[in-house]
Design an enzyme around this catalytic site. Structure first.
Site, PDB file in Angstrom:
ATOM      1  N   ASP A  16      -3.112  -1.423  10.170  1.00 16.30           N
ATOM      2  CA  ASP A  16      -3.230  -1.349   8.710  1.00 16.30           C
ATOM      3  C   ASP A  16      -3.905  -2.587   8.116  1.00 16.30           C
ATOM      4  OD1 ASP A  16      -2.083   1.116   8.341  1.00 16.30           O
ATOM      5  OD2 ASP A  16      -0.082   0.352   7.851  1.00 16.30           O
ATOM      6  N   LYS A  46       0.847  -1.208   0.000  1.00 19.56           N
ATOM      7  CA  LYS A  46       0.000   0.000   0.000  1.00 19.56           C
ATOM      8  C   LYS A  46       0.875   1.248   0.000  1.00 19.56           C
ATOM      9  CE  LYS A  46       0.691   1.766   4.219  1.00 19.56           C
ATOM     10  NZ  LYS A  46       1.279   2.825   4.763  1.00 19.56           N
TER      11      LYS A  46
HETATM   12  P1  ATP Z   1       3.633  -0.098   7.925  1.00 17.98           P
HETATM   13  O1  ATP Z   1       3.615   0.637   6.630  1.00 17.98           O
HETATM   14  O2  ATP Z   1       2.324  -0.846   8.199  1.00 17.98           O
HETATM   15  O3  ATP Z   1       4.138   0.708   9.093  1.00 17.98           O
HETATM   16  P2  ATP Z   1       6.186  -1.299   7.418  1.00 17.98           P
HETATM   17  O4  ATP Z   1       6.367  -1.358   5.937  1.00 17.98           O
HETATM   18  O5  ATP Z   1       6.834  -0.142   8.100  1.00 17.98           O
HETATM   19  O6  ATP Z   1       4.644  -1.332   7.742  1.00 17.98           O
HETATM   20  P3  ATP Z   1       6.535  -4.143   7.698  1.00 17.98           P
HETATM   21  O7  ATP Z   1       7.425  -4.468   6.554  1.00 17.98           O
HETATM   22  O8  ATP Z   1       5.093  -4.438   7.536  1.00 17.98           O
HETATM   23  O9  ATP Z   1       6.753  -2.603   8.089  1.00 17.98           O
HETATM   24  O10 ATP Z   1       7.063  -4.952   8.979  1.00 17.98           O
HETATM   25  C1  ATP Z   1       7.529  -4.387  10.124  1.00 17.98           C
HETATM   26  C2  ATP Z   1       7.862  -5.405  11.198  1.00 17.98           C
HETATM   27  O11 ATP Z   1       6.977  -6.534  11.201  1.00 17.98           O
HETATM   28  C3  ATP Z   1       9.260  -5.961  11.056  1.00 17.98           C
HETATM   29  O12 ATP Z   1       9.897  -5.753  12.288  1.00 17.98           O
HETATM   30  C4  ATP Z   1       9.098  -7.440  10.798  1.00 17.98           C
HETATM   31  O13 ATP Z   1      10.060  -8.212  11.475  1.00 17.98           O
HETATM   32  C5  ATP Z   1       7.706  -7.761  11.337  1.00 17.98           C
HETATM   33  N1  ATP Z   1       7.003  -8.794  10.544  1.00 17.98           N
HETATM   34  C6  ATP Z   1       6.279  -9.805  11.024  1.00 17.98           C
HETATM   35  N2  ATP Z   1       5.743 -10.528  10.042  1.00 17.98           N
HETATM   36  C7  ATP Z   1       6.120  -9.978   8.886  1.00 17.98           C
HETATM   37  C8  ATP Z   1       5.865 -10.284   7.514  1.00 17.98           C
HETATM   38  N3  ATP Z   1       5.110 -11.323   7.139  1.00 17.98           N
HETATM   39  N4  ATP Z   1       6.393  -9.466   6.586  1.00 17.98           N
HETATM   40  C9  ATP Z   1       7.142  -8.388   6.963  1.00 17.98           C
HETATM   41  N5  ATP Z   1       7.427  -8.066   8.236  1.00 17.98           N
HETATM   42  C10 ATP Z   1       6.921  -8.845   9.203  1.00 17.98           C
END
Ligand code: ATP
Length: 283
Positions: free
Chosen positions: A135, A8
């Site tokens: 989210d 997203k």
């Molecule tokens: P957002 O935009 O919702 O803040 P993000 O892009 O900053 O998300 P993500 O990549 O969704 O962050 O993941 C953040 C944390 O979630 C990491 O610390 C990761 O270890 C943990 N995590 C747990 N499961 C997953 C998964 N299936 N994919 C990615 N990260 C995961």
């Protein structure tokens, strides 16, 4: 069953204030793009929940958001979990502001639900998803939507007119909790015109949406990180992007293009910076 979990983007992101429960009230327009993880679910006969991914640093236990989602689904259904192997091929950069983990969780909810005869409605799946992450309800729904409250109060919007999206994720990561902690003390220089962007979506006006894009977290980034995000945005605009912004709490910055040629030119120029670059389209 094999399903795709779409990344997203935040077309706008505004923080309205801190709530008594410690969360922040947000107002943002979310958009799915075709940059996606692929998730395979397969029943197993040993009765255990097993998860694995192609990234060694991601959790391969119940800390993985995909496992949490499956456990919540069985809990909501009121029956003991069945044996399940979840395999995740990650393409969405981790900790990049693109909700990769939340999208994996949402895709597992949708897939399990389908495997079990569409037992729960989309609204029920979104409610289960909210227990896994703010989210996740949006990721269950996907497409173009206004998200308010913690991000879980959703209003579907007319789709963003088809366009090209160029994304660049710098090599560093941003701590989401640290940025939320900082946003209350930062003087915001600019707020996104979310209402105007909604009106532009209703009019099918891609340019009108693009020029209203803004993310208040850009003002909360440490200076050296902000200048890096600005460098990316400047390259995108110089190459003809209709607008450019940061997604989520960053650090990924993206631009919207109505010309494939300009989008490819931006992609090439951004390859010279360190980081990951992607060409994508809206879903
Ligand atoms: P957002 O935009 O919702 O803040 P993000 O892009 O900053 O998300 P993500 O990549 O969704 O962050 O993941 C953040 C944390 O979630 C990491 O610390 C990761 O270890 C943990 N995590 C747990 N499961 C997953 C998964 N299936 N994919 C990615 N990260 C995961």
């Amino acid at each position: 069953m094999e399903v795709r979990a779409y990344a997203k983007l935040n077309l706008t992101l505004d923080v309205l204030g801190k709530r008594p429960d410690g969360y922040h009230d947000l107002r943002m327009i979310m958009q799915s793009i075709d940059l996606a993880d692929t998730i395979t679910l397969e029943e197993n006969s040993i009765g255990a929940l097993q998860v694995r991914t192609n990234l060694h640093f991601l959790p391969d236990n119940e800390k993985n958001l995909a496992s949490q989602a499956s456990l919540r689904w069985w809990e909501a259904k009121g029956v003991p979990p069945r044996g399940l192997n979840i395999s995740i091929d990650k393409k969405i950069p981790v900790c990049a502001g693109m909700a990769g983990g939340s999208s994996d969780a949402a895709a597992v909810l949708r897939a399990l639900n389908q495997m079990e005869g569409d037992a729960l409605s989309l609204r029920e799946l979104a409610k289960i998803g909210a227990q896994v992450g703010s989210d996740v309800p949006y990721c269950v729904l996907g497409g173009t939507a206004l998200a308010e409250g913690r991000g879980d109060l959703l209003t579907p919007l007319p789709p963003l007119p088809k366009c090209w999206v160029v994304l660049c994720k710098p090599e560093f990561s941003i701590s989401t909790p640290a940025l939320f902690a900082k946003i209350d003390s930062v003087r915001l220089r600019c707020r996104p015109d979310t209402q105007g962007a909604v009106a532009a979506l209703e009019a099918g006006d891609l340019h009108g949406v693009a020029r209203r894009m803004y993310n208040v977290f850009e003002d909360a980034l440490p200076d050296h990180r902000r200048s890096r995000v600005n460098d990316i945005k400047n390259i995108l605009i110089q190459c003809g992007a209709l607008g450019a912004s940061m997604s989520g709490t960053g650090p990924t910055a993206f631009g919207l293009f109505d010309s494939e040629g300009c989008a490819r030119e931006a992609l090439e120029q951004l390859r010279d910076l360190s980081g990951e670059v992607f060409l994508s389209q809206t879903v």
